[in-house]
Design a protein around this motif. Structure first.
Motif, PDB file in Angstrom:
ATOM      1  N   ALA A  89       0.842  -1.205   0.000  1.00 51.30           N
ATOM      2  CA  ALA A  89       0.000   0.000   0.000  1.00 51.30           C
ATOM      3  C   ALA A  89       0.876   1.252   0.000  1.00 51.30           C
ATOM      4  CB  ALA A  89      -0.931  -0.009   1.216  1.00 51.30           C
ATOM      5  N   GLY A  90       2.007   1.180   0.702  1.00 48.43           N
ATOM      6  CA  GLY A  90       2.946   2.301   0.700  1.00 48.43           C
ATOM      7  C   GLY A  90       3.523   2.550  -0.684  1.00 48.43           C
ATOM      8  N   ILE A  91       3.813   1.465  -1.402  1.00 49.34           N
ATOM      9  CA  ILE A  91       4.311   1.613  -2.777  1.00 49.34           C
ATOM     10  C   ILE A  91       3.256   2.302  -3.642  1.00 49.34           C
ATOM     11  CG2 ILE A  91       4.945   0.328  -4.871  1.00 49.34           C
ATOM     12  CD1 ILE A  91       6.273  -1.762  -3.006  1.00 49.34           C
ATOM     13  N   PHE A  92       2.006   1.904  -3.454  1.00 54.12           N
ATOM     14  CA  PHE A  92       0.914   2.519  -4.224  1.00 54.12           C
ATOM     15  C   PHE A  92       0.823   4.018  -3.874  1.00 54.12           C
ATOM     16  CE2 PHE A  92      -3.664   1.393  -5.821  1.00 54.12           C
ATOM     17  CZ  PHE A  92      -3.437   2.139  -6.962  1.00 54.12           C
ATOM     18  N   ALA A  93       0.909   4.336  -2.574  1.00 53.68           N
ATOM     19  CA  ALA A  93       0.847   5.741  -2.146  1.00 53.68           C
ATOM     20  C   ALA A  93       2.014   6.532  -2.723  1.00 53.68           C
ATOM     21  CB  ALA A  93       0.853   5.828  -0.620  1.00 53.68           C
ATOM     22  N   ALA A  94       3.202   5.973  -2.665  1.00 54.62           N
ATOM     23  CA  ALA A  94       4.380   6.675  -3.183  1.00 54.62           C
ATOM     24  C   ALA A  94       4.265   6.868  -4.689  1.00 54.62           C
ATOM     25  CB  ALA A  94       5.645   5.877  -2.839  1.00 54.62           C
ATOM     26  N   TRP A  95       3.792   5.842  -5.372  1.00 52.21           N
ATOM     27  CA  TRP A  95       3.583   5.964  -6.818  1.00 52.21           C
ATOM     28  C   TRP A  95       2.598   7.091  -7.115  1.00 52.21           C
ATOM     29  CZ3 TRP A  95      -0.672   5.810  -9.965  1.00 52.21           C
ATOM     30  CH2 TRP A  95      -0.426   5.744 -11.348  1.00 52.21           C
ATOM     31  N   GLN A  96       1.480   7.118  -6.375  1.00 50.38           N
ATOM     32  CA  GLN A  96       0.468   8.154  -6.598  1.00 50.38           C
ATOM     33  C   GLN A  96       1.029   9.549  -6.340  1.00 50.38           C
ATOM     34  OE1 GLN A  96      -3.362   7.360  -4.636  1.00 50.38           O
ATOM     35  NE2 GLN A  96      -3.028   5.180  -4.918  1.00 50.38           N
ATOM     36  N   SER A  97       1.887   9.664  -5.326  1.00 47.88           N
ATOM     37  CA  SER A  97       2.410  10.992  -4.987  1.00 47.88           C
ATOM     38  C   SER A  97       3.237  11.550  -6.140  1.00 47.88           C
ATOM     39  CB  SER A  97       3.223  10.937  -3.690  1.00 47.88           C
ATOM     40  OG  SER A  97       4.510  10.414  -3.905  1.00 47.88           O
ATOM     41  N   VAL A  98       3.973  10.680  -6.820  1.00 45.49           N
ATOM     42  CA  VAL A  98       4.797  11.130  -7.953  1.00 45.49           C
ATOM     43  C   VAL A  98       3.943  11.258  -9.213  1.00 45.49           C
ATOM     44  CG1 VAL A  98       6.762  10.546  -9.436  1.00 45.49           C
ATOM     45  CG2 VAL A  98       6.908  10.171  -6.959  1.00 45.49           C
ATOM     46  N   ALA A  99       3.100  10.262  -9.461  1.00 49.25           N
ATOM     47  CA  ALA A  99       2.300  10.263 -10.693  1.00 49.25           C
ATOM     48  C   ALA A  99       1.301  11.420 -10.718  1.00 49.25           C
ATOM     49  CB  ALA A  99       1.553   8.928 -10.840  1.00 49.25           C
ATOM     50  N   SER A 100       0.856  11.871  -9.547  1.00 48.31           N
ATOM     51  CA  SER A 100      -0.105  12.982  -9.490  1.00 48.31           C
ATOM     52  C   SER A 100       0.576  14.334  -9.640  1.00 48.31           C
ATOM     53  CB  SER A 100      -0.842  12.959  -8.145  1.00 48.31           C
ATOM     54  OG  SER A 100       0.041  13.278  -7.081  1.00 48.31           O
ATOM     55  N   GLY A 101       1.917  14.338  -9.578  1.00 46.05           N
ATOM     56  CA  GLY A 101       2.646  15.595  -9.662  1.00 46.05           C
ATOM     57  C   GLY A 101       2.820  16.283  -8.316  1.00 46.05           C
ATOM     58  N   ALA A 102       2.318  15.669  -7.242  1.00 41.60           N
ATOM     59  CA  ALA A 102       2.430  16.291  -5.917  1.00 41.60           C
ATOM     60  C   ALA A 102       3.866  16.254  -5.398  1.00 41.60           C
ATOM     61  CB  ALA A 102       1.497  15.599  -4.924  1.00 41.60           C
ATOM     62  N   SER A 103       4.658  15.294  -5.855  1.00 42.05           N
ATOM     63  CA  SER A 103       6.032  15.152  -5.358  1.00 42.05           C
ATOM     64  C   SER A 103       6.975  14.801  -6.497  1.00 42.05           C
ATOM     65  CB  SER A 103       6.099  14.050  -4.300  1.00 42.05           C
ATOM     66  OG  SER A 103       7.437  13.765  -3.961  1.00 42.05           O
ATOM     67  N   GLU A 104       8.180  15.354  -6.417  1.00 44.37           N
ATOM     68  CA  GLU A 104       9.224  14.970  -7.382  1.00 44.37           C
ATOM     69  C   GLU A 104      10.250  14.045  -6.734  1.00 44.37           C
ATOM     70  OE1 GLU A 104      11.002  17.831  -9.934  1.00 44.37           O
ATOM     71  OE2 GLU A 104       9.215  17.472 -11.148  1.00 44.37           O
ATOM     72  N   MET A 105      10.140  13.871  -5.419  1.00 44.14           N
ATOM     73  CA  MET A 105      11.072  12.952  -4.745  1.00 44.14           C
ATOM     74  C   MET A 105      10.389  12.426  -3.489  1.00 44.14           C
ATOM     75  SD  MET A 105      14.104  11.659  -5.252  1.00 44.14           S
ATOM     76  CE  MET A 105      14.944  12.817  -6.350  1.00 44.14           C
ATOM     77  N   THR A 106      10.033  11.171  -3.521  1.00 39.57           N
ATOM     78  CA  THR A 106       9.284  10.544  -2.422  1.00 39.57           C
ATOM     79  C   THR A 106      10.060   9.348  -1.897  1.00 39.57           C
ATOM     80  OG1 THR A 106       7.087  11.198  -3.227  1.00 39.57           O
ATOM     81  CG2 THR A 106       7.207   9.201  -1.869  1.00 39.57           C
ATOM     82  N   MET A 107      10.165   9.253  -0.581  1.00 40.18           N
ATOM     83  CA  MET A 107      10.731   8.026  -0.021  1.00 40.18           C
ATOM     84  C   MET A 107       9.657   7.291   0.759  1.00 40.18           C
ATOM     85  SD  MET A 107      14.323   7.063   1.726  1.00 40.18           S
ATOM     86  CE  MET A 107      14.229   7.931   3.270  1.00 40.18           C
ATOM     87  N   LEU A 108       9.680   5.982   0.602  1.00 41.74           N
ATOM     88  CA  LEU A 108       8.835   5.092   1.397  1.00 41.74           C
ATOM     89  C   LEU A 108       9.736   4.254   2.274  1.00 41.74           C
ATOM     90  CD1 LEU A 108       6.248   3.404   2.083  1.00 41.74           C
ATOM     91  CD2 LEU A 108       6.834   1.986   0.087  1.00 41.74           C
ATOM     92  N   VAL A 109       9.451   4.247   3.563  1.00 39.45           N
ATOM     93  CA  VAL A 109      10.182   3.379   4.486  1.00 39.45           C
ATOM     94  C   VAL A 109       9.156   2.526   5.224  1.00 39.45           C
ATOM     95  CG1 VAL A 109      11.918   3.237   6.287  1.00 39.45           C
ATOM     96  CG2 VAL A 109      11.841   5.263   4.824  1.00 39.45           C
ATOM     97  N   GLY A 110       9.298   1.218   5.098  1.00 41.90           N
ATOM     98  CA  GLY A 110       8.398   0.306   5.802  1.00 41.90           C
ATOM     99  C   GLY A 110       9.131  -0.365   6.931  1.00 41.90           C
ATOM    100  N   GLY A 111       8.438  -0.608   8.024  1.00 43.10           N
ATOM    101  CA  GLY A 111       9.112  -1.296   9.113  1.00 43.10           C
ATOM    102  C   GLY A 111       8.180  -1.738  10.210  1.00 43.10           C
ATOM    103  N   GLU A 112       8.663  -2.675  11.008  1.00 45.32           N
ATOM    104  CA  GLU A 112       7.918  -3.107  12.190  1.00 45.32           C
ATOM    105  C   GLU A 112       8.914  -3.644  13.218  1.00 45.32           C
ATOM    106  OE1 GLU A 112       4.403  -3.145  10.895  1.00 45.32           O
ATOM    107  OE2 GLU A 112       3.923  -2.637  12.969  1.00 45.32           O
TER     108      GLU A 112
END
Lengths: 383, 383
Positions: A89-112
């Motif tokens: 889901a984080g990958i989808f969110a990060a993809w959307q952030s770039v594809a929508s033009g809202a971000s030109e550089m997005t990092m996703l960090v997953g962890g538990e």
């Protein structure tokens, strides 16, 4: 439209870690930034995939803490939770952030961070995602897995040994993954003789409780080219749900969320199952690798077990599955797992997978939450 | 590019609700679908803004449960958490899902169920977002508010009464909001004589603990026109963070996340503070309404208190703020609050705000997490 690229990736050592979630996230995030050649201050958006830092550690607001630790303030942050598929889901969110033009550089960090809790405590947190009535009747995720495995073996005339061979294969792959929790081979007898957890499934049919983190750096492909030639493209992403009440599903051996999410991803990528060269599937339980390999269209329904028996999904087979070792050997820190799947594909597509390297131009990751309740499928490709 | 429209919205009664999070979300979601004239089965994506259903109720995976309850399976779901600004973060996520082309019909439902826990338990969950060291020293969100208020009053020669007038104004507005938790006027003496919580702030300077939910339906403007003429456009969205450690900020009376996130939103909307006709600000504490009204550029630094004194932010003033009653009177169910802010703007822009109606073509919502740790700003407009 500019495609979305991944220009950096990392994962921490998975296993029993003497570090809190915040430290694990910062460790993976820092490594991915260095891999990308980007500073924290270059980030517009910073997403954290995590299911339950509040329940596990009494700490919330970790994306904000991570922004501090990576010198990324005032980057926008948010936490994405989709239980075990939070990473996808984080990958989808990060993809959307770039594809929508809202971000030109997005990092996703997953962890538990989980291993500081007892197995009972940890599984209680995980079980809180199930339907309360099913849960009250003792139907937890492992018991769904047991019942589904029994039905699958019966319906498709599959031998019990075929499930064990998933564990054997994935442990063998994990032996060559320096970040895996369990770097040890297991033989079929060990799997088949291990303690019963949910008949017919035994201890070695299950993934462990794990601490760990993984990270990916996303940007438009045009920006990626300014940084590096070594990047991969996110050509397809899709997400879907199945019923929250598991017993409402028509066919327990089909994961509807896998079918639906992969169709969306295949369509976006203009690809089909026949184009996939390597795949990371969500083998939280061995039976899930069969179901996903069929519901993704790699094999006919009821034939996934034969592919394992015949070595098709071995590292030197036609369609290597879980070259990373999978959740089974690599470990399953909930929010990190989907991100770590993409990290393995990133390494494979860039030719950086070392002893695990296979010949691959297109890879697919399938990240499953609950018992298939919610699923994200991601397709990565060489540019 | 097609703009992103909101074609349906709702909020539940806020207050002490005899319903679990899942029921509250379904109630708001169902109402918003009906308002939009859309079925659950029409949804591609379904986001849930929620901080802590796991900590408050021991229930996770609520987006998946909601997909079931709204007949939205196999719609993609995820939970967006950004502590108190989860609602604003959810709006950003929903906007991205449509703007990226991933979804043609997205619903966001924000909600929280808190009142079944004691105030101490509830605030402990909220305080888990603070920096662990600050927290150990007793510096919780209310104490930050008290210290900030003291500094603000001192630095800008503002009378203590001006803070009280924020509470008086917002309670007066809430009287006309049928969904508000507290529909009662309070006079200045009541505020100033209420028990001290964090000197100089008193009980009536604080928002309550609340149960509730709110929902919004998003789609491309071209799709919106197929359904209705009564829609609003999301013309600007922005998000930003400030330091996780509050004492690291240069000027405690400036909320950096508000400044940064509003600049992004203004730029996207091609608007400035002078264009805003009505605003919903995050008055978790009365002092925050001053800070945001200045950091959004509505008033000069240190002049926000004068605007309240002079009635500029009253319902019949030049720039009405918190016509809904704000968090102060309406209540603050964490994950719902940012969504409910947009619901108020939606009603104002469509002329559906009844006794609360003001003359407005452009509205702004500012949703704050932590003590300004993370902020989302949204600008909505008539088409």
């Amino acid at each position: 439209m500019d495609r979305v690229a991944i220009i950096g990736a990392s994962m921490t050592q998975f296993g029993d870690r003497d570090a809190w979630i915040r430290e694990l996230l910062a460790e993976a995030g820092d490594s991915a930034l260095r891999d990308a050649g980007v500073d924290g201050s270059d980030l517009d958006h910073l997403y954290v995939s995590n299911m339950a830092s509040g329940e596990f550690e009494g700490q919330t607001g970790v994306p904000n803490a991570l922004a501090h630790d990576l010198n990324a303030v005032p980057a926008y942050t948010a936490r994405i939770d989709q239980t075990s598929s939070s990473g996808g889901a984080g990958i989808f969110a990060a993809w959307q952030s770039v594809a929508s033009g809202a971000s030109e550089m997005t990092m996703l960090v997953g962890g538990e961070k989980m291993t500081h809790r007892t197995t009972g405590e940890a599984t209680d947190v995980i079980a809180s995602l199930t339907h309360p009535v099913e849960y009250k009747h003792g139907v937890t995720l492992p018991s769904f897995a047991g019942m589904t495995a029994r039905k699958y073996l019966d319906e498709y005339d599959a031998p019990r040994e075929s499930l064990g061979k998933v564990a054997v294969k994935n442990h063998k792959n994990g032996l060559d993954n320096p970040h895996a929790q369990f770097r040890k081979e297991v033989d079929l007898d060990t799997v088949l003789d291990s303690p019963i957890v949910a008949d017919p499934l035994r201890l070695y049919d299950f993934c462990p409780i794990t601490d760990g983190s993984a990270a990916l750096v996303f940007c438009p492909e045009s920006v990626a080219r300014e940084y590096t030639d070594d990047y991969v493209v996110v050509s397809g992403v899709g997400g879907a749900t199945d019923t929250h009440v598991v017993h409402e599903r028509d066919d327990p051996t089909t994961m509807g969320g896998v079918v639906e999410s992969s169709q969306i991803a295949y369509e976006m990528a203009d690809r089909g199952p026949e184009d996939i060269d390597v795949a990371e599937l969500h083998d939280m339980f061995t039976i899930l690798e069969f179901l996903q390999s069929e519901d993704l269209g790699f094999f006919e329904k009821g034939e996934g077990w034969k592919a394992v028996e015949e070595g098709v999904t071995d590292r030197d087979g036609d369609l290597p599955i879980n070259t990373s070792g999978g959740l089974k050997s690599k470990g399953h820190p909930l929010g990190a797992s989907g991100v770590a799947q993409a990290y393995e594909l990133y390494q494979q597509l860039l030719g950086d997978a070392g002893a695990r390297q296979v010949d691959a131009e297109v890879g697919l990751a399938c990240n499953v939450g609950g018992f298939g309740n919610c699923v994200s499928t991601t397709i990565l490709e060489q540019p």
